[in-house]
Write a protein that holds these residues in place. Structure first.
Motif, PDB file in Angstrom:
ATOM      1  N   TYR A  58      -5.015  -1.757   6.582  1.00 33.68           N
ATOM      2  CA  TYR A  58      -5.739  -0.641   5.967  1.00 33.68           C
ATOM      3  C   TYR A  58      -4.781   0.449   5.492  1.00 33.68           C
ATOM      4  CZ  TYR A  58     -10.396  -2.234   7.548  1.00 33.68           C
ATOM      5  OH  TYR A  58     -11.570  -2.910   7.753  1.00 33.68           O
ATOM      6  N   ILE A  59      -3.809   0.771   6.320  1.00 37.60           N
ATOM      7  CA  ILE A  59      -2.843   1.810   5.930  1.00 37.60           C
ATOM      8  C   ILE A  59      -2.025   1.333   4.739  1.00 37.60           C
ATOM      9  CG2 ILE A  59      -0.748   3.025   6.687  1.00 37.60           C
ATOM     10  CD1 ILE A  59      -2.152   3.376   9.434  1.00 37.60           C
ATOM     11  N   GLY A  60      -1.581   0.096   4.756  1.00 43.18           N
ATOM     12  CA  GLY A  60      -0.853  -0.444   3.609  1.00 43.18           C
ATOM     13  C   GLY A  60      -1.665  -0.372   2.337  1.00 43.18           C
ATOM     14  N   ASN A  61      -2.917  -0.766   2.402  1.00 36.85           N
ATOM     15  CA  ASN A  61      -3.804  -0.713   1.240  1.00 36.85           C
ATOM     16  C   ASN A  61      -4.010   0.732   0.777  1.00 36.85           C
ATOM     17  OD1 ASN A  61      -5.831  -1.979  -0.611  1.00 36.85           O
ATOM     18  ND2 ASN A  61      -7.225  -0.683   0.568  1.00 36.85           N
ATOM     19  N   GLY A  62      -4.178   1.638   1.724  1.00 38.26           N
ATOM     20  CA  GLY A  62      -4.408   3.038   1.380  1.00 38.26           C
ATOM     21  C   GLY A  62      -3.212   3.725   0.761  1.00 38.26           C
ATOM     22  N   LEU A  63      -2.024   3.211   1.031  1.00 44.20           N
ATOM     23  CA  LEU A  63      -0.805   3.858   0.531  1.00 44.20           C
ATOM     24  C   LEU A  63      -0.261   3.225  -0.752  1.00 44.20           C
ATOM     25  CD1 LEU A  63       1.035   4.540   3.911  1.00 44.20           C
ATOM     26  CD2 LEU A  63      -0.190   6.189   2.463  1.00 44.20           C
ATOM     27  N   VAL A  64      -0.975   2.234  -1.294  1.00 46.25           N
ATOM     28  CA  VAL A  64      -0.528   1.627  -2.557  1.00 46.25           C
ATOM     29  C   VAL A  64      -0.456   2.720  -3.620  1.00 46.25           C
ATOM     30  CG1 VAL A  64      -1.180   0.054  -4.422  1.00 46.25           C
ATOM     31  CG2 VAL A  64      -1.378  -0.695  -2.053  1.00 46.25           C
TER      32      VAL A  64
END
Length: 189
Positions: A58-64
């Motif tokens: 989720y964090i990876g997706n949110g920081l794209v």
């Protein structure tokens, strides 16, 4: 937003960080909205872990698209070389990044556990290799054992560690002295 230098890492992080445990309670789209909003409000430090189910993803997706505005810390319970090497690659993939600012040995409880980490087939070797190749920029440790962290900070091994993470809040204040000791050694808290 108040910022602090994180010990010898020289990372300048917001005093208020984003903890990755609660993000598990929402879906991926809601998580992205929350993460983007946190960055827009000035938060630049995101902490997660391999063990927090979907948190890294989720964090990876949110920081794209905004990865360059933040620092990411994650951690692994791996104690062996092979498992840590695998966990680092999973974290990189989940977080959709080429590097992790701070990778931590998660919840180390005792000197016996530490001895497994530093053994010739231990997790430390995988972390050192990942740091040498730029996949990890800094090395930290988390624990709920004040006695263990006190010992580590007094040992020659404290030179390997750039940060410690230990519970500190209004109800759990025993870490204050521990943090003072770490700061005196220029270890981030």
């Amino acid at each position: 937003m108040i910022v602090n230098k994180l010990g010898k890492t020289n990372l300048v992080i917001t005093k208020l960080g984003f903890g990755g445990i609660p993000i598990q309670r929402v879906n991926k789209e809601e998580a992205k909205e929350i993460i983007v909003s946190a960055v827009e409000k000035g938060i630049n430090f995101f902490d997660t872990a391999r063990g927090y189910t979907c948190s890294e993803e989720y964090i990876g997706n949110g920081l794209v698209g905004i990865r360059d505005k933040v620092y990411i810390a994650t951690k692994s319970m791996a104690r062996t070389y092979e498992q840590m090497k695998k966990d680092i690659e999973i974290s990189l993939s989940n977080l959709q990044t080429d590097y992790i600012d701070l990778y931590q040995f998660h919840n180390v409880k005792s000197q016996d556990e530490w001895n497994k980490i530093i053994a010739s087939d231990g997790a430390l070797q995988a972390i050192i290799e990942a740091k040498a190749t730029g996949k990890i920029h800094h090395i930290g440790i988390t624990s709920h054992s004040k006695d263990f962290l006190d010992w580590l900070l007094d040992s020659s091994y404290c030179d390997l560690i750039e940060t410690i993470q230990y519970p500190l809040n209004f109800l759990e204040e025993e870490g204050i002295e521990l943090f003072e000791k770490a700061k005196a050694k220029n270890i981030g808290t």
